[in-house]
Design a protein around this motif. Sequence first.
Motif, PDB file in Angstrom:
ATOM      1  N   THR A  58       0.828  -1.206   0.000  1.00 42.41           N
ATOM      2  CA  THR A  58       0.000   0.000   0.000  1.00 42.41           C
ATOM      3  C   THR A  58       0.860   1.253   0.000  1.00 42.41           C
ATOM      4  O   THR A  58       0.490   2.264  -0.598  1.00 42.41           O
ATOM      5  CB  THR A  58      -0.968  -0.001   1.192  1.00 42.41           C
ATOM      6  N   THR A  80      -2.482  -2.127  -4.134  1.00 37.59           N
ATOM      7  CA  THR A  80      -3.203  -2.898  -3.132  1.00 37.59           C
ATOM      8  C   THR A  80      -2.338  -4.099  -2.753  1.00 37.59           C
ATOM      9  O   THR A  80      -1.424  -4.497  -3.494  1.00 37.59           O
ATOM     10  CB  THR A  80      -4.554  -3.399  -3.669  1.00 37.59           C
ATOM     11  N   TYR A  83      -4.220   3.858   6.116  1.00 37.66           N
ATOM     12  CA  TYR A  83      -4.218   4.561   4.829  1.00 37.66           C
ATOM     13  C   TYR A  83      -4.056   6.067   4.985  1.00 37.66           C
ATOM     14  O   TYR A  83      -3.758   6.777   4.012  1.00 37.66           O
ATOM     15  CB  TYR A  83      -5.515   4.259   4.077  1.00 37.66           C
TER      16      TYR A  83
END
Length: 338
Positions: free
Chosen positions: A171, A176, A200
């Motif tokens: 990430t 992904t 994130y």
Amino acid sequence: MDIVPEADDIKETNRRLDEISDYILEKMRKTGIKCLWGTANMFSNPRFMNGAGSTNSADVYCFAAAQVKKALEITVKLGGKGYVFWGGREGYETLLNTDVKFEQENIANLMRMAVNYGRSIGFKGDFYIEPKPKEPMKHQYDFDAATAIGFLRYYGLDKDFKMNIEANHATLAGHTFQHDLRISAINGMLGSIDANQGDYLLGWDTDEFPFNIFETTMCMYEVLKAGGLTGGFNFDAKNRRPSYTAEDMFHGYILGMDAFALGLLKAAQIIEDGRIDRFIEERYASYNSGIGAKIRSGEATLEELADYAEKMGAPALPGSGKQEYLEAIVNNILFFNK
């Protein structure tokens, strides 16, 4: 360096490693717990500020080689199934002071020496590269799975090396987790997995215990579709700072294990359901016959395709990708069991 404190000289460090690995081996025999893989910490000490294999200092390079040698010996001693090169600082900050080709050649040479020595002492497992982007170096040589695979093939190391994919590293590279798993798998280099997840909202490696069932499901989907992997799963994860009790540590591992166990079950259901596989097969059906089949077989020429296009006029739009439909299938299996 994770199992003993580093001494002032490497001889004493190695003696400490021998002592603690004897103790670990004793515990392994009593418990039945096995060693997945070994590695060497060649990034924490300031001597590795410019990398280990990529360092500009021949003395530091030799020290790194000595650490790899000892770590390989202990890996064999403990029956480890793999050996990981975690290129923590194999990269550079500016091209103004860097010879990239020189550094990459040195990294490859260190890996080649490791393979030769490992095989000579009976190590039969895989060697792994753990891709890691932009942290701590601005430009890491092992940025992602595709970059690392290209490096291995260029230097003829691809027969002995596979990927150790970490979710949080993927990430950070802008991919992904399942992307780096898929790239590794289709290149025959899916080896082992560092099972964690990142935040994130943060731009660094947070190493959280995985709890996102969608992510663990899609990870296990890739593993199952690839027919499994040669290594295993390692929880490269730690509790959050406010979770500081011994009980919290147990909850962290239970959380990670349960998240991946559920992901495995759900991934199997997605595959057994068959709708996604059928859609993908239908999406590329135009390559099953006619001009499409000639393209796939390698028999077509550019002139032939151009002539086909002129006679055709203008092609119709490709079939819909139906992304939302496919995502709904995953959600329905995850949450509604249908």
